[in-house]
Design a protein around this motif. Structure first.
Motif, mmCIF file in Angstrom:
data_model
loop_
_atom_site.group_PDB
_atom_site.id
_atom_site.type_symbol
_atom_site.label_atom_id
_atom_site.label_comp_id
_atom_site.label_asym_id
_atom_site.label_seq_id
_atom_site.Cartn_x
_atom_site.Cartn_y
_atom_site.Cartn_z
ATOM 1 N N ILE A 11 1.652 6.760 -3.597
ATOM 2 C CA ILE A 11 0.711 5.635 -3.550
ATOM 3 C C ILE A 11 1.094 4.729 -2.384
ATOM 4 O O ILE A 11 2.235 4.305 -2.267
ATOM 5 C CB ILE A 11 0.736 4.878 -4.881
ATOM 6 N N LYS A 12 0.130 4.461 -1.518
ATOM 7 C CA LYS A 12 0.437 3.728 -0.286
ATOM 8 C C LYS A 12 0.281 2.222 -0.430
ATOM 9 O O LYS A 12 0.807 1.468 0.368
ATOM 10 C CB LYS A 12 -0.498 4.199 0.826
ATOM 11 N N GLU B 176 3.088 -4.670 -6.560
ATOM 12 C CA GLU B 176 2.710 -6.074 -6.391
ATOM 13 C C GLU B 176 3.819 -6.888 -5.752
ATOM 14 O O GLU B 176 3.577 -7.764 -4.930
ATOM 15 C CB GLU B 176 2.337 -6.685 -7.752
ATOM 16 N N THR B 177 5.061 -6.597 -6.171
ATOM 17 C CA THR B 177 6.171 -7.420 -5.701
ATOM 18 C C THR B 177 6.903 -6.836 -4.493
ATOM 19 O O THR B 177 7.703 -7.519 -3.871
ATOM 20 C CB THR B 177 7.187 -7.648 -6.844
ATOM 21 N N ALA B 178 6.604 -5.577 -4.178
ATOM 22 C CA ALA B 178 7.357 -4.924 -3.089
ATOM 23 C C ALA B 178 7.021 -5.535 -1.733
ATOM 24 O O ALA B 178 5.880 -5.916 -1.477
ATOM 25 C CB ALA B 178 7.036 -3.436 -3.069
ATOM 26 N N GLU B 179 8.063 -5.632 -0.897
ATOM 27 C CA GLU B 179 7.836 -6.116 0.465
ATOM 28 C C GLU B 179 7.060 -5.087 1.271
ATOM 29 O O GLU B 179 6.186 -5.412 2.057
ATOM 30 C CB GLU B 179 9.181 -6.382 1.152
ATOM 31 N N ASP B 180 7.426 -3.829 1.031
ATOM 32 C CA ASP B 180 6.746 -2.736 1.718
ATOM 33 C C ASP B 180 6.184 -1.784 0.644
ATOM 34 O O ASP B 180 6.866 -0.843 0.224
ATOM 35 C CB ASP B 180 7.768 -2.000 2.620
ATOM 36 N N PRO B 181 4.948 -2.040 0.199
ATOM 37 C CA PRO B 181 4.379 -1.248 -0.902
ATOM 38 C C PRO B 181 4.358 0.261 -0.610
ATOM 39 O O PRO B 181 4.608 1.073 -1.502
ATOM 40 C CB PRO B 181 2.960 -1.794 -1.044
ATOM 41 N N TYR C 279 7.706 1.631 -1.251
ATOM 42 C CA TYR C 279 7.964 1.567 -2.691
ATOM 43 C C TYR C 279 7.259 2.735 -3.401
ATOM 44 O O TYR C 279 7.846 3.446 -4.224
ATOM 45 C CB TYR C 279 7.485 0.234 -3.286
ATOM 46 N N GLY C 280 5.984 2.921 -3.057
ATOM 47 C CA GLY C 280 5.188 3.997 -3.667
ATOM 48 C C GLY C 280 5.779 5.364 -3.379
ATOM 49 O O GLY C 280 5.787 6.253 -4.230
ATOM 50 N N TRP C 281 6.274 5.514 -2.165
ATOM 51 C CA TRP C 281 6.896 6.782 -1.755
ATOM 52 C C TRP C 281 8.156 7.046 -2.564
ATOM 53 O O TRP C 281 8.333 8.129 -3.129
ATOM 54 C CB TRP C 281 7.181 6.727 -0.255
#
Lengths: 295, 216
Positions: free
Chosen positions: A214-215, A240-245, A248-250
């Motif tokens: 999810i990107k 929602e909270t990730a600096e680099d979504p 994070y998704g990866w």
């Protein structure tokens, strides 16, 4: 070792999805896969996914094969009747495209040419049985075939679809009539991936768990709209909270992937954007002391 | 019943342009039942056409426009009546009825409706497609609910992977019919029957035009 050999020998397999081009520039599709050569075991070539016109999957599979990749030809019931499906599968085998993943397919009106006539002469179970029939040297009508056919047949399963128990029974039917491997819709929950794997093993096929990185939060919400229970709240909160979504998704998906090594027959990366990162991850798995034995 | 939908009046008007004496034929079966082509609608269209300058020479709606005997009875022939009075027919009957009129009259026949489907009616206003006349009925095995007509993919071996939360992937306003079939089969104690693989359908049985001939 080929994808088929690995699946049959119980080795952990890694597959990925490739969409043929909307046009004829196939090189631009194959070129970026280079870092994955020798790492991803097979590439699923999609069949006009989401009912949008792209290059036919068989020529694309052949082009991939000629470029040194093992293809899995995806074939749907949407655009071809039983005559076309049989001739397509015979052509595939003659061209050396042995792995097939057979499914019903998205409906025509969901695509960008909704005025097209939908076919659906057969359903996925009947198409798998048809491929098995070809493997036994016969056409659907019982006529003998000239030359050998030995397709390696797979199918798909969506654990989020209903109703119960009909979805499981349909999966059972697919395996009974010849599906040897089952690729699933994206799963983000380890517990569910484990349950699905043991279900597929218990029915007699090899599970390959679908993974779709999810990107962005937007993408997660889109997925949730399509399939409300498929995206866990923890993933949405993290995005929602990730600096680099995107990263994070990866990483989230890689965690599921690592877990799958414990209980599944393989993983299937859909929508591969991060080719280099995926190559590094596969290297990491194959060199890891806990995981290397699985390959 | 066969359901029909009245065409926009502007379209009807256009199809009649150049004609003067119009005979309007409705049908008291499906067309009337779904209130798109019965006697009431025929009179409504007649009023509109009169305002537009047409001469309405007749408005009739037999109980079964697709039955030749009803159109051309020896005692009272609707076809003769039309032939004598009109230079064009506007039919609000389904495709079958309209064609039957056309092949038995020397004058042009225009349709004022589009034929939609074989459906069931609820509460006098909801009409839904229940049958596609596939020629090879399977509903005894699916709880009396047809997956061939009521699943857009006509799936007979169970639902597709797009059946999420009881809804059809093709149209979220449409419930997936396999949920209904499962529920019904459970209710009548036949759920397990759905575990059996269903072979490919014989589509040669629905190659049109089909015929039914009764023994003498």
């Amino acid at each position: 070792m080929t994808f088929r050999d690995k699946v049959l020998k119980g080795k952990f397999v890694i597959t990925a999805e490739v969409a043929p081009p909307r046009g004829t520039e196939w090189e631009s599709v194959v070129e970026p896969l280079k870092p994955l050569k020798g790492k991803v075991d097979a590439f699923n070539v999609t069949d006009c996914q989401r009912s949008m016109v792209r290059m036919a999957p068989l020529p694309m599979a052949k082009l991939l094969k000629d470029s040194g990749y093992d293809p899995v030809l995806q074939l749907t019931c949407r655009d071809r009747n039983r005559i076309a499906l049989q001739s397509e599968l015979l052509g595939a085998y003659a061209l050396g495209v042995e792995n097939v993943c057979l499914m019903t397919g998205d409906f025509t009106t969901l695509g960008d040419q909704p005025d097209a006539k939908p076919v659906f002469d057969l359903d996925s179970v009947q198409l798998i049985e048809l491929a098995s029939r070809l493997n036994s040297g016969k056409l659907l009508n019982g006529k003998e075939l000239k030359g050998k056919v030995d397709l390696f047949i797979g199918a798909v399963y969506n654990p989020f679809a209903g109703p119960e128990p009909l979805q499981v029974w349909k999966l059972e039917k697919k395996i009974k009539v010849g599906a040897r491997f089952i690729q699933t819709q994206p799963i983000y929950d380890v517990k569910l991936a484990k349950e699905v794997s043991s279900l597929i093993y218990s029915l007699g096929a090899v599970p390959i768990i679908g993974l779709l990185p999810i990107k962005s939060l937007k993408m997660a919400n889109f997925m949730k709209k399509l399939n409300p229970t498929s995206v866990p709240d923890s993933l949405v909160k993290g995005l929602e909270t990730a600096e680099d979504p995107a990263s994070y998704g990866w990483e989230f998906v890689l965690d599921v992937a690592r877990a799958c090594l414990e209980f599944s027959g393989g993983i299937h990366f859909m929508l591969v954007g991060k080719v280099r990162e995926l190559a590094d991850f596969i290297d990491y798995l194959k060199n890891h002391r806990d995981y290397s034995v699985k390959f | 019943m066969v359901t029909v939908k009245l065409k926009p009046l502007g379209e009807i008007l256009e199809s009649l342009s150049g004609f003067e004496r119009v005979f309007i034929v409705g049908c008291q079966l499906g067309s009337a039942r779904c209130r798109n082509g019965g006697l009431r609608e025929a009179y409504r269209v007649a009023g509109y056409l009169e305002l537009k300058g047409f001469k309405i020479v007749g408005v009739k709606s037999p109980g079964g426009t697709c039955v030749l005997d009803r159109l051309d009875h020896s005692a009272r022939s609707l076809l003769n009546e039309i032939r004598e009075a009109a230079d064009v027919v506007l039919s609000l009957a389904c495709g079958a009825g309209t064609q039957l009129i056309a092949e038995n009259l020397p004058i042009p026949v225009k349709t004022g409706v589009t034929t939609l489907f074989i459906g069931a009616e609820r509460e006098g206003r909801y009409f839904e497609e229940y049958c596609i006349a596939c020629g090879d009925c399977v509903i005894s095995n699916t709880g009396g609910i047809c997956p061939v007509a009521r699943c857009p993919k006509s799936l007979v071996n169970g639902p597709c992977g797009g059946a999420i939360a009881g809804k059809c992937e093709v149209d979220p306003n449409l419930p997936c019919i396999w949920f209904k079939i499962a529920q019904r089969m459970e209710q009548i104690g036949e759920l397990k029957k759905l575990r059996k693989s269903v072979p490919p359908k014989d589509y040669s049985l629905s190659v049109y035009p089909r015929k039914l001939v009764l023994e003498e």
